[in-house]
Enzyme design. Structure first.
Site, PDB file in Angstrom:
ATOM      1  N   GLY A   1     -90.142  56.535 -52.358  1.00 54.36           N
ATOM      2  CA  GLY A   1     -90.709  57.681 -53.063  1.00 54.36           C
ATOM      3  C   GLY A   1     -91.882  58.247 -52.278  1.00 54.36           C
ATOM      4  O   GLY A   1     -92.522  57.550 -51.490  1.00 54.36           O
ATOM      5  N   CYS A   2     -92.162  59.533 -52.503  1.00 54.93           N
ATOM      6  CA  CYS A   2     -93.215  60.201 -51.735  1.00 54.93           C
ATOM      7  C   CYS A   2     -94.602  59.655 -52.077  1.00 54.93           C
ATOM      8  O   CYS A   2     -95.358  59.252 -51.193  1.00 54.93           O
ATOM      9  CB  CYS A   2     -93.155  61.710 -51.964  1.00 54.93           C
ATOM     10  SG  CYS A   2     -93.135  62.203 -53.708  1.00 54.93           S
ATOM     11  N   TYR A   3     -94.930  59.616 -53.375  1.00 56.82           N
ATOM     12  CA  TYR A   3     -96.240  59.081 -53.752  1.00 56.82           C
ATOM     13  C   TYR A   3     -96.380  57.617 -53.334  1.00 56.82           C
ATOM     14  O   TYR A   3     -97.421  57.236 -52.790  1.00 56.82           O
ATOM     15  CB  TYR A   3     -96.454  59.202 -55.264  1.00 56.82           C
ATOM     16  CG  TYR A   3     -96.661  60.600 -55.785  1.00 56.82           C
ATOM     17  CD1 TYR A   3     -97.757  61.360 -55.389  1.00 56.82           C
ATOM     18  CD2 TYR A   3     -95.795  61.155 -56.717  1.00 56.82           C
ATOM     19  CE1 TYR A   3     -97.971  62.641 -55.890  1.00 56.82           C
ATOM     20  CE2 TYR A   3     -96.001  62.435 -57.237  1.00 56.82           C
ATOM     21  CZ  TYR A   3     -97.094  63.174 -56.827  1.00 56.82           C
ATOM     22  OH  TYR A   3     -97.299  64.425 -57.336  1.00 56.82           O
TER      23      TYR A   3
END
EC number: 1.2.1.38
Lengths: 336, 336, 336, 336
Positions: free
Chosen positions: C150-152
């Site tokens: 995931g990006c975060y």
């Protein structure tokens, strides 16, 4: 006097701007709001900026109920749908400012060709007051329906008319290159107006086919008596608000100063139209009903540059200005 | 082969873009960088994006030292200052891509009139390769100095030339309405390019007086042999990068399809120039050396729309493309 | 070697970013693309930036056809839908980088609680390679499926792990305040991601309930062996790309220099993770696979700041990096 | 009554916002403006938005002349310089709203440590009215000098005080993570606030060292009587206006509803502070003096989110609100 204002079609950006302007209006206030999809919600349910500032509940449209609570209705519906609704409001005795294009043009044929719908109330085409008090204040004062001008046309008609009327420019060679903020495209979710599609990007759209082209042509003719040939190109610009129109003209022999004087004479008593020496940016008029315009020489052409806020002078500010004229209030009330 | 590249004037946005492109170039790399104000710092001291990716130290300009570490120099200095520096680099035997306007035009008189400086090396005016490989690849291949094109001219010359050359449009009636991202205005702190001055705003500037107007006129003439009368208006648009030019033309009798075909024939073998059916947005070419252009009818006018990235094809990408041609590399190396 | 890459779900922003990166990859290229809604169109029909650069046609999903034209598939589908598709691709012998959350977590229970769906292939939960080559390169090298992070989580795990592992900060008191560009919200038209809703505005969302919170917690535990208590708040920021995570920590007695050293040792051989002295801005890594992080004292707290590009290192760049590892290419191919 | 207002230091963004608000104020108007660098110009020479709307000429500062034309002066000078000017204005009998930090703190020592200047009028430190009418209306009513609050402190003090005062959160564990629009950085040309440096980017700055941290601590103590330990991190966000503060707290045992009730009781009669259920975005209060705040649970922490406009409630709107209180006008005059 306190003018009670209703909004039909309260979910979009023009309605949000009306709410913002009415919030500070000294002698008008919002008393009713309707929406097909959001009836039953408070206004802050669709416009969170209204939280704590406005407790009007959104209802389904009912002309009789609006008659009971309003003196004037701002009709923020799309063309076609709008005319039918306006008729119902007029039938119960309300006055209306219509944001759609349904009553702006002079010709049913032109309307039906460009908008591709059968007009539901063609008798009113060509006889409805066009909501630009700079030229039609007398009509507006007594009107039951006012056709609120298109955003791009406002930014083109205001600079064009005095120059055309005075014969200072060739009416057969007019180019309007306009740049608009994204709010002009409305609040319905569409791919083209997603943040990541429009941010950091500028693009032309509807090249050669935008419906505001006939509106510019029609109104310049109606006001100046002259027929113009206008090429109009709108551009989607990465900003919320604002329209800048860069207008290419062929002078007939006068000087730039003659052009500036023609503007100043026309707009001398207008509280919102300002002839300026600097090159106007949309930011200079952002959030206001003001208009800035200037004129420059470029080789053997003239270039007029005009900046407005598309949501204020280009839509909801003009509507409040029209309402002020209709009800005998100060033209600038709520608009400074 | 590995081409060793130096940058003179490394603090600005075109230099940052060169660094970005060289970072991924398979057969060229940055070996030297100079700046008057920042000598002694590592590059990431002025471009934090280089942290951990580049360990070149910034030096004061010294042509002999550059000769020792570079095969080619990208000269990113302002006009006037640039010509003198380029001469010193040529004198020590280096090849140069010059980002300034100093060697772009054909006429010393025109240069001195528009740039208001005495040219320090007038012999080179009119005989320097103009860095647009789409037209001047042979000149560029063997050049010691390449005059890297202006950003606006790139967006105008590429669409104009094939139409003018083919006689499809009237050369005496050309309007170029251009919209540029803010990076085109450089990295020196100025009120006009502060975030809060340009964000959420669009404005025309240098109306009738921008120095890229004579460059467009000169190059179209040099390539097509025809003299054009062009009105050029640049606009500052709230985005980092990109130029969109909307070009108003008078067709001489051909069809839009004729115009599109003239483009396709001209750019058939060009890896970067794409004739497209959609209306190009600057975002479609952002961060790349690609160009998109299309042609539309609007009444009796033609409207050409051309999108480039002002920092890439409009500056540093073109410079790398020129370097690739100069050193016999693949034209697209580092540019995809 | 040339790796043939297919994309399943080609209409979104992560797919657009894959196309951009593959365009410049020296030893991989796009050979197939699928979409339910846009099958039959060329890719430039959904991504106009591909015009003239890519002639792959979009098809309906068919694992056998993909097997014929691809070595690896990038699966860009939403969670739930993705796992089923990945299974079909594995069944025909393809290797897959999965962009969804379906194979990221260690626990079926945690997955089903936070994602509120029955997992279609629970056997693979907890045994699938997590696509962060900085920690799992060996697993990735031989994996049939790689769960792309995931990006975060990428912006939080990279700075957190070395500090937690070294015992330099209290694992029970971790706050991650993250700010993301709008592209993270996807390309489906929604009111919340319209330009005029998000521009000129910043807001927190999913406070206390974002699905990346358990991913951060799970991966930090998996890598460091320590259980952390993390509060995670994402914010929608008016920019296309980028994530900045500001991480509030309680040091256990060491110095800021100890923390920076722990990072430098961990990422010494990583080509993308850079420990910097300046305060990183998302712009410093925009459009790249690079990561910048720094550590500061603030009273008795430590503040770690980490910047990535959410579409590159936070999604498609990481996917290419994983593919490079899976196929024995240079880890940085196509990513500089 | 009509209040005559002067502005000292008229070139910046807070002055521009004052002019915008005074333009619509029903009982106050701008009568004088000074600037060292721009004396002799009309106001529209520095703020083009004033063209046609305002004909005040900019003068050099002269307290006697201001006394003749003004009832109150808005002093928009930097700290240090401001205190000396305020003293001269007080000496001639004018009332002043001071935008600098010179009179905000309770302690000369704290001021001199954080601002690193000798205070020219230390007697006034700790005894000057802090311009937050929500807490200090009585002091403001009779004040000769009002210390207009800092922008970040406004967004932190308003949500913090009722929770701290009621004992609902632990005063020793408070984190304020704030995101501000770029206008907060002022209008002097600086590299860091150029469009292309801040657009499409977010970054933390002044980590652990911003001067608004002691202001938050001091004012929370002054109002609630409790000492807090606060970590404050500001971020520069790519937007003109707005501050969002995300505040991490440790509850002492009460419920989120208890916290919301504490807020509602405190701000029940405040016309500008709104306790809302949605997550506030800065856009919801943009261009207004309104404040929106909400409270959420996140694991065992509470997260308060507060949105203001940094130029309005965070600066010039608060100043007008203070002026309204000082002169017995309606608190909301000019601010709706």
């Amino acid at each position: 006097m306190n003018v009670r204002v209703g909004i039909v079609g309260v979910t979009g950006y023009t309605a949000a701007e009306l709410i913002r302007l009415l919030d500070r209006h000294p002698s008008a206030n919002l008393t009713a709001a309707t929406s097909r999809g959001d009836a039953g919600k408070p206004i802050h349910g669709v416009h969170p900026s209204s939280a704590g500032r406005n407790d009007v509940m959104i209802e389904r449209f009912d002309p009789e109920r609006m008659k009971a609570s309003c003196d004037v209705v701002m009709c923020c519906l799309p063309h076609g749908a709008s005319a039918e609704t306006v008729r119902q409001l007029i039938d119960v005795g309300l006055r209306v400012v219509d944001f759609s294009a349904d009553f702006r043009l002079s010709s049913v044929e032109v309307y039906q060709k460009w908008y591709d719908v059968q007009h539901p109330w063609p008798e009113r085409i060509g006889v409805t007051a066009y909501g630009m008090p700079e030229f039609f204040a007398d009509d507006i004062r007594s009107a039951d329906v006012v056709a609120n001008p298109g955003c791009y046309p406002t930014s083109a008609i205001l600079p064009l008319v005095p120059l055309i009327k005075a014969g200072l420019v060739d009416p057969s060679d007019v180019i309007v290159d306009s740049k608009s903020g994204v709010s002009g495209a409305g609040r319905s979710p569409k791919l083209a107006t997603l943040y990541c599609e429009t941010n950091e990007s500028i693009a032309a759209y509807a090249v050669g086919s935008h419906r505001h082209q006939p509106e510019i042509k029609d109104l310049v003719h109606r006001i100046s008596g002259k027929d113009i040939d206008v090429t109009f190109t709108p551009h989607l610009t990465p900003m919320d608000r604002g329209i800048l129109s860069t207008i290419y003209l062929r002078p007939t022999g006068g000087s730039i100063d003659d052009g500036m004087q023609a503007w100043k004479q026309q707009y001398d008593s207008s509280p919102f139209v300002h002839v300026v020496d600097h090159l106007p940016a949309t930011k200079h008029v952002s959030g206001t009903n003001h208009v800035q315009m200037t004129l420059r020489q470029a080789g053997d052409r003239w270039i007029a540059v005009c900046a407005i806020d598309n949501l204020t002078k280009g839509a909801s500010g003009a509507a409040i200005q029209n309402m002020n004229v209709m009800f005998g209030l100060n033209e600038t009330d709520g608009l400074l």
